[in-house]
Each structure stands twice: as structure tokens, then as C-alpha cells.
Write a protein that holds these residues in place. Structure first.
Motif, PDB file in Angstrom:
ATOM      1  N   VAL A 161       0.857  -1.185   0.000  1.00  0.00           N
ATOM      2  CA  VAL A 161       0.000   0.000   0.000  1.00  0.00           C
ATOM      3  C   VAL A 161       0.892   1.234   0.000  1.00  0.00           C
ATOM      4  CG1 VAL A 161      -1.789   1.292   1.209  1.00  0.00           C
ATOM      5  CG2 VAL A 161      -1.832  -1.210   1.247  1.00  0.00           C
ATOM      6  N   VAL A 162       0.700   2.088  -0.980  1.00  0.00           N
ATOM      7  CA  VAL A 162       1.428   3.349  -1.081  1.00  0.00           C
ATOM      8  C   VAL A 162       0.406   4.469  -0.954  1.00  0.00           C
ATOM      9  CG1 VAL A 162       2.892   4.795  -2.525  1.00  0.00           C
ATOM     10  CG2 VAL A 162       3.181   2.316  -2.557  1.00  0.00           C
ATOM     11  N   GLN A 163       0.687   5.445  -0.091  1.00  0.00           N
ATOM     12  CA  GLN A 163      -0.313   6.463   0.204  1.00  0.00           C
ATOM     13  C   GLN A 163       0.284   7.869   0.178  1.00  0.00           C
ATOM     14  OE1 GLN A 163      -1.267   4.836   4.096  1.00  0.00           O
ATOM     15  NE2 GLN A 163      -3.278   4.238   3.359  1.00  0.00           N
ATOM     16  N   GLU A 164      -0.436   8.776  -0.441  1.00  0.00           N
ATOM     17  CA  GLU A 164      -0.123  10.209  -0.343  1.00  0.00           C
ATOM     18  C   GLU A 164      -1.367  10.866   0.223  1.00  0.00           C
ATOM     19  OE1 GLU A 164      -0.484  13.913  -0.860  1.00  0.00           O
ATOM     20  OE2 GLU A 164      -0.546  13.475  -3.013  1.00  0.00           O
ATOM     21  N   LEU A 165      -1.242  11.379   1.447  1.00  0.00           N
ATOM     22  CA  LEU A 165      -2.421  11.780   2.206  1.00  0.00           C
ATOM     23  C   LEU A 165      -2.429  13.289   2.467  1.00  0.00           C
ATOM     24  CD1 LEU A 165      -2.339   8.695   4.623  1.00  0.00           C
ATOM     25  CD2 LEU A 165      -3.520   8.932   2.427  1.00  0.00           C
ATOM     26  N   GLY A 166      -2.911  13.686   3.612  1.00  0.00           N
ATOM     27  CA  GLY A 166      -3.128  15.103   3.879  1.00  0.00           C
ATOM     28  C   GLY A 166      -1.869  15.872   4.244  1.00  0.00           C
ATOM     29  N   GLY A 167      -2.040  17.173   4.408  1.00  0.00           N
ATOM     30  CA  GLY A 167      -0.918  18.027   4.773  1.00  0.00           C
ATOM     31  C   GLY A 167      -1.378  19.283   5.489  1.00  0.00           C
ATOM     32  N   LYS A 168      -0.450  19.881   6.195  1.00  0.00           N
ATOM     33  CA  LYS A 168      -0.671  21.175   6.855  1.00  0.00           C
ATOM     34  C   LYS A 168       0.687  21.865   6.886  1.00  0.00           C
ATOM     35  CE  LYS A 168      -3.670  23.934   8.869  1.00  0.00           C
ATOM     36  NZ  LYS A 168      -4.906  24.377   8.203  1.00  0.00           N
ATOM     37  N   SER A 169       1.159  22.233   5.708  1.00  0.00           N
ATOM     38  CA  SER A 169       2.559  22.592   5.527  1.00  0.00           C
ATOM     39  C   SER A 169       2.911  23.944   6.137  1.00  0.00           C
ATOM     40  CB  SER A 169       2.896  22.587   4.043  1.00  0.00           C
ATOM     41  OG  SER A 169       2.632  21.319   3.485  1.00  0.00           O
ATOM     42  N   ALA A 170       4.058  23.964   6.803  1.00  0.00           N
ATOM     43  CA  ALA A 170       4.562  25.197   7.421  1.00  0.00           C
ATOM     44  C   ALA A 170       5.425  25.964   6.431  1.00  0.00           C
ATOM     45  CB  ALA A 170       5.371  24.862   8.666  1.00  0.00           C
ATOM     46  N   ASN A 171       5.272  27.275   6.433  1.00  0.00           N
ATOM     47  CA  ASN A 171       6.055  28.183   5.597  1.00  0.00           C
ATOM     48  C   ASN A 171       6.804  29.124   6.541  1.00  0.00           C
ATOM     49  OD1 ASN A 171       7.089  29.767   3.581  1.00  0.00           O
ATOM     50  ND2 ASN A 171       5.141  30.693   2.993  1.00  0.00           N
ATOM     51  N   ILE A 172       8.095  28.854   6.773  1.00  0.00           N
ATOM     52  CA  ILE A 172       8.874  29.614   7.752  1.00  0.00           C
ATOM     53  C   ILE A 172       9.492  30.838   7.085  1.00  0.00           C
ATOM     54  CG2 ILE A 172      10.807  29.541   9.367  1.00  0.00           C
ATOM     55  CD1 ILE A 172      10.372  26.534   9.609  1.00  0.00           C
ATOM     56  N   VAL A 173       9.213  32.006   7.632  1.00  0.00           N
ATOM     57  CA  VAL A 173       9.698  33.271   7.076  1.00  0.00           C
ATOM     58  C   VAL A 173      10.619  33.926   8.106  1.00  0.00           C
ATOM     59  CG1 VAL A 173       9.041  35.533   6.178  1.00  0.00           C
ATOM     60  CG2 VAL A 173       7.566  33.537   5.749  1.00  0.00           C
ATOM     61  N   PHE A 174      11.923  33.926   7.811  1.00  0.00           N
ATOM     62  CA  PHE A 174      12.883  34.591   8.695  1.00  0.00           C
ATOM     63  C   PHE A 174      12.977  36.080   8.340  1.00  0.00           C
ATOM     64  CE2 PHE A 174      14.291  30.172   9.111  1.00  0.00           C
ATOM     65  CZ  PHE A 174      14.435  30.073  10.490  1.00  0.00           C
ATOM     66  N   ALA A 175      13.410  36.860   9.311  1.00  0.00           N
ATOM     67  CA  ALA A 175      13.413  38.320   9.155  1.00  0.00           C
ATOM     68  C   ALA A 175      14.374  38.797   8.076  1.00  0.00           C
ATOM     69  CB  ALA A 175      13.759  38.980  10.497  1.00  0.00           C
ATOM     70  N   ASP A 176      15.377  37.986   7.731  1.00  0.00           N
ATOM     71  CA  ASP A 176      16.369  38.435   6.756  1.00  0.00           C
ATOM     72  C   ASP A 176      15.973  38.145   5.309  1.00  0.00           C
ATOM     73  OD1 ASP A 176      16.603  35.702   6.739  1.00  0.00           O
ATOM     74  OD2 ASP A 176      18.788  35.660   6.927  1.00  0.00           O
ATOM     75  N   THR A 177      14.782  37.620   5.095  1.00  0.00           N
ATOM     76  CA  THR A 177      14.339  37.327   3.735  1.00  0.00           C
ATOM     77  C   THR A 177      13.871  38.602   3.030  1.00  0.00           C
ATOM     78  OG1 THR A 177      12.931  35.839   2.425  1.00  0.00           O
ATOM     79  CG2 THR A 177      11.924  36.897   4.320  1.00  0.00           C
ATOM     80  N   ASP A 178      13.713  38.520   1.715  1.00  0.00           N
ATOM     81  CA  ASP A 178      13.057  39.595   0.963  1.00  0.00           C
ATOM     82  C   ASP A 178      11.573  39.498   1.290  1.00  0.00           C
ATOM     83  OD1 ASP A 178      11.787  41.237  -0.860  1.00  0.00           O
ATOM     84  OD2 ASP A 178      12.954  40.568  -2.588  1.00  0.00           O
ATOM     85  N   LEU A 179      11.147  40.281   2.274  1.00  0.00           N
ATOM     86  CA  LEU A 179       9.839  40.076   2.890  1.00  0.00           C
ATOM     87  C   LEU A 179       8.688  40.255   1.905  1.00  0.00           C
ATOM     88  CD1 LEU A 179       8.732  39.319   5.674  1.00  0.00           C
ATOM     89  CD2 LEU A 179       8.322  41.746   6.089  1.00  0.00           C
ATOM     90  N   ALA A 180       8.710  41.287   1.110  1.00  0.00           N
ATOM     91  CA  ALA A 180       7.586  41.558   0.213  1.00  0.00           C
ATOM     92  C   ALA A 180       7.367  40.413  -0.771  1.00  0.00           C
ATOM     93  CB  ALA A 180       7.809  42.868  -0.534  1.00  0.00           C
ATOM     94  N   SER A 181       8.421  39.967  -1.420  1.00  0.00           N
ATOM     95  CA  SER A 181       8.263  38.891  -2.400  1.00  0.00           C
ATOM     96  C   SER A 181       7.915  37.572  -1.721  1.00  0.00           C
ATOM     97  CB  SER A 181       9.529  38.743  -3.243  1.00  0.00           C
ATOM     98  OG  SER A 181      10.635  38.356  -2.444  1.00  0.00           O
ATOM     99  N   THR A 182       8.461  37.338  -0.523  1.00  0.00           N
ATOM    100  CA  THR A 182       8.187  36.102   0.197  1.00  0.00           C
ATOM    101  C   THR A 182       6.729  36.022   0.633  1.00  0.00           C
ATOM    102  OG1 THR A 182      10.462  35.891   0.985  1.00  0.00           O
ATOM    103  CG2 THR A 182       8.763  34.775   2.271  1.00  0.00           C
ATOM    104  N   ILE A 183       6.207  37.117   1.167  1.00  0.00           N
ATOM    105  CA  ILE A 183       4.809  37.119   1.605  1.00  0.00           C
ATOM    106  C   ILE A 183       3.877  37.019   0.411  1.00  0.00           C
ATOM    107  CG2 ILE A 183       3.027  38.382   2.862  1.00  0.00           C
ATOM    108  CD1 ILE A 183       5.292  37.240   4.597  1.00  0.00           C
TER     109      ILE A 183
END
Length: 478
Positions: A244-266
Motif C-alpha cells: 500500500v502506497v499512500q499520499e495523504l493530507g498536509g498542513k505545511s509550514a512556511n517559515i519566514v525569517f526576518a532576513d528574507t526579501d519580505l515583500a516577495s516572500t509574503i
């Protein structure tokens, strides 16, 4: 004229063995019935499995060159009828026409090309030791159970490697995405596959899905869908100890650090969360933002979220359409209400339909701030355009929050520090990690940790799902 979807079994278009329930095909953009799906029962599942079993002995003995040629013909048929597929997906699940054409339908030839390319270097035969010949053989009859949200992506990521390795197939697509699946059967028939190699029937999970999973002549089940349904499939399959091979649900986290290009990242994070109207299992629906830029990120998210346009699927451009069905509409409305009740700060959206939409399963793109990871909206998969924003103070806390989930399908890391990006990515319990917006290609493995499933699909990784390793030990000195 209403569309009628029946079954494709043993090279023939047939109706169910016994008249059963009929599922209405509803256009999610206007709630009008556009056709019907004939739903099968246990006897129909048996007929499909029997056809696949009869075809297996012959098809499994064909050469890899023959199977590659057949799959290349399937690709050619798909590409010639590509527009039909895009239109079917847009109609059945409400995907905007540009998304259906550029992304949804494109998954078909994309996965076929990836499987063909993987076969060029895949070691179907090799030496395992001084006396051992290692041979990869097709696992047998495969039941493919697929969902409605990315219908062709899920079908073809399973079907292409199954056919290429020499397996025979019974496909049970979602009755909520029947038009695209019917086209797949037409494409396979036109490509010239032998009768019984590919079979398709519709039916609900508790009846047909369960019957396929527990059937003793089915050697492998590949399932994509909810975690709850995946558990049911695994239990049904356990009695015959099949793969049995399964691809199921998700609740993926998107971590945004302060040193990123904030506008494009958001901006990117909001668009990714809302893409396909939020109906993607790997959508980055939990946005974790470092405290020094948290309020700025909230303001940007509200600004960019308000720019997201909800439109009829026929409208060109970067828009989002309706949810695929009333059941999903009701579910998303319930979660939005729970978010408000829990005390999360509502930035945009909320309950109800967007202004100007009285018919159709359209929802208001919604963003919550000040979400904590113990809230229901942060822990359960909503499967709609709902983004939860949270704050963190340190890298350790971000990793802890991201991993504090029953799911582990995907994760996202945004930082200008490449060392930190790699350090954090390696500590996240997820099957795929996107760094600074770099996406995934068809040759990369797709699948998850924990309750997001097991096994990996796509490219050469998908080939492994459909093969058995046989070691033939003999005296090589003779």
C-alpha cells in the motif's frame, strides 16, 4: 445534452453489472447538473480486477522497449487532445481556465515524460553479488485510487510508472472528477494498449475502494486522498498483506525569517496558499513569521490577499475559482467560523461568498493572524483558501512549531542565509522542502512523513512502487 460516464473494462465501454446509484456531475461554478456518473458495486470491481489479472501474464512479459513505445503513444494522444483535458478539468472541479491549461492538464505529459526519462537509466537488471542476478519484475495488478483536486496529476503519476513497469491497472477515480478520468481511458484505448491492461470504474470509497483494497487478486494499492480514507484503505488491504502506497493530507509550514526579501516572500506565500482555491495537499497554509517583521508581514499579507481575484473559471488570468463541491464549501465555511470563534485575528475574508456570487461554491480568500498551533485551524487540513499566520522568536521555536503537526508532506523555508536554510530544511519532518520559492520538478520524489503517507511518487522513485525485486542465484562460473 447531459454527459454520461460509464466504465472501461477489458477494452470495452460498459455499464455497471447491476443498476446502482447515479452520481450527479455538478458544475461548481453555477451548481448546474451537467451529467451523471454510473456508480459501481462489488461485482464491477471484481470484473475489473479479473480483466487486469487475465491481461497481466501477457503484458508483464512484453519488453521494456514495447512498453516505452506504448507509453510514448499515450503521450502523443494526450498532447494532441490536450485542450479537451484542460476544459474537462476546468468544468468538473472549477479550476480557472489558465490554471487548468498551464498546470493541471500539463501534469499528464509531464509525468509520462518523467517516467520515460527515468526508465533510460533505471537498472531493471543488475548483479547483486558474485552469484546473484537482481531482476526487477512488475508487482502485478495495481488498484489506483485517486482524488478530485489535481485529478490528472494523481492519475498519471501512478499510471505512467505502472504501465511502464509492466503492471496492469484498475483505476478508481473520484466521482467528483469523472470527465478527466474518462478522457484518460479514451487516450489509453487510442494509444493501443491491449485489452485488460487498463481498466476504470467509478464508485464510492466504502464499496468499490474497499473491495479493490481487500481483493486477493490485487497486488498493490496506490491511494491519494484524505488521511482518514487512507487509514481505511490500509486496514482493508492488510488482510492480504499487499503493498500500500499512500499520499495523504498536509498542513505545511512556511517559515519566514526576518532576513528574507519580505515583500516577495509574503506575496509568494499568499499565492501558494490560495492556488487552486487552496485545494492542494502541499499548500503552505501555516505561515510562521519571525517576530521582528511579524506586523509588517501581516500588513503585506492583508494587502496581497485583498488583491487575489475570485472569478468564474472561464475568466483568463491569475484568478481563483470556486471550490470543487458543496461538501467542500460547507467544510471551509465551518473552519472559517471556528477560526473566528477561537480568537484568531481576521485580516481579510471571512464567512460567506464573495460579493457578486450568488451561485457556485465560491468562497472569500481568508487570512488569520495571531494563530496559535493548538487552534483547530492550525492543526487540521482545511482544503480551501485559508491562511494561518503565526509568530516565532527563534529558529528552534520555528522548527518546533513546524514539526508540531500530525502531517509531514511539505515545508517551506525563506531566508537569505544559505547555511541556515539548509540547517533548518534538514530538521523539518517533511517529504519535500522548498527553499526561497524553488519548486519541485517531475523527477523529484513526492510524498510525506507521518500521517501524510508512505512511499514516494514521481520519476524514478515512482517506478519502485510498481516493481518487485527478485534475486536469481546461480553459478556464474559456468
Amino acid at each position: 445534452m447531459l454527459i454520461s460516464c460509464n466504465f472501461y473494462i477489458d477494452g470495452q465501454w460498459i455499464d455497471p453489472v447491476e443498476p446502482g446509484p447515479v452520481h450527479a456531475i455538478v458544475n461548481p461554478a453555477d451548481e448546474k447538473i451537467i451529467g451523471t456518473v454510473l456508480m459501481g458495486g462489488k461485482n464491477d470491481a471484481h470484473a475489473a480486477v479479473d480483466a487486469a489479472r487475465r491481461a497481466f501474464d501477457g503484458y508483464s512479459q512484453t519488453s521494456l522497449a514495447e512498453r516505452r513505445a506504448l507509453l510514448a503513444r499515450l503521450q502523443a494522444v494526450f498532447e494532441r487532445r490536450y485542450t479537451e483535458m484542460a476544459q474537462a478539468i476546468s468544468t468538473e472541479m472549477g479550476a480557472p481556465c489558465d490554471l487548468a491549461y498551464d498546470s493541471q492538464a500539463e501534469c499528464g505529459p509531464g509525468h509520462i515524460k518523467a517516467a520515460l526519462a527515468a526508465a533510460e537509466s533505471f537498472a531493471f537488471e543488475s548483479r547483486s553479488g558474485p552469484n546473484g542476478d537482481l531482476v526487477c519484475e512488475p508487482i502485478g495488478v495495481c488498484a489506483l485510487i485517486t482524488p478530485w483536486n489535481w485529478p490528472i496529476n494523481q492519475i498519471m503519476s501512478k499510471l505512467a510508472p505502472a504501465l511502464l513497469t509492466g503492471c496492469t491497472v484498475v483505476l478508481k477515480p473520484s466521482e467528483f472528477a469523472p470527465l478527466s478520468a474518462r478522457l484518460v481511458a479514451e487516450f489509453v484505448h487510442e494509444a493501443g494498449y491491449p485489452s485488460g491492461v487498463f481498466n476504470m470504474l467509478y464508485g464510492d470509497g466504502p464499496v468499490v475502494g474497499n473491495e479493490l483494497a481487500e481483493h486477493p487478486l490485487v497486488d498493490m494499492v496506490s491511494f491519494t486522498g484524505s488521511t482518514a480514507a487512507g487509514i481505511s484503505v490500509a486496514k482493508a488491504a492488510a488482510g492480504t498483506v499487499k503493498r500500500v502506497v499512500q499520499e495523504l493530507g498536509g498542513k505545511s509550514a512556511n517559515i519566514v525569517f526576518a532576513d528574507t526579501d519580505l515583500a516577495s516572500t509574503i506575496r509568494r506565500g499568499v499565492r501558494q496558499a490560495f492556488n487552486n482555491t487552496g485545494q492542494s495537499c502541499n499548500a503552505p497554509t501555516r505561515m510562521l513569521v519571525e517576530r521582528p517583521v511579524y506586523e509588517q508581514a501581516i500588513a503585506l499579507a492583508a494587502e496581497y490577499g485583498a488583491q487575489v481575484q475570485v472569478a468564474h473559471p472561464s475568466q483568463r488570468g491569475d484568478v481563483i475559482g470556486p471550490l470543487a463541491m458543496k461538501r467542500q464549501f460547507d467544510t471551509v465555511q465551518r473552519y472559517i467560523g471556528l477560526g473566528i470563534q477561537s480568537g484568531a485575528r481576521l485580516l481579510i475574508g471571512g464567512e460567506g461568498k464573495p460579493e457578486g456570487f450568488s451561485a457556485g461554491y465560491f468562497v472569500r480568500p481568508t487570512i488569520f493572524a495571531d494563530v496559535t498551533n493548538d487552534m483547530v485551524i492550525a492543526r487540521e487540513e482545511i482544503f480551501g483558501p485559508v491562511l494561518c499566520m503565526m509568530v516565532f522568536d527563534t529558529e528552534e521555536v520555528a522548527i518546533r512549531i513546524a514539526n508540531d503537526s500530525p502531517f509531514g508532506l511539505a515545508a517551506y523555508v525563506n531566508t537569505s542565509d544559505p547555511v541556515r536554510a539548509q540547517r533548518v530544511a534538514r530538521r523539518l519532518r517533511a517529504g519535500t522542502v522548498s527553499v526561497n520559492g524553488v519548486g519541485q520538478d517531475y523527477a523529484s520524489p513526492f510524498g510525506g512523513f507521518k500521517q501524510s503517507g508512505n512511499g514516494r511518487e514521481w520519476g524514478r522513485f515512482g517506478l519502485h512502487d510498481y516493481i518487485e525485486f527478485k534475486c536469481i542465484n546461480s553459478d556464474h562460473s559456468q
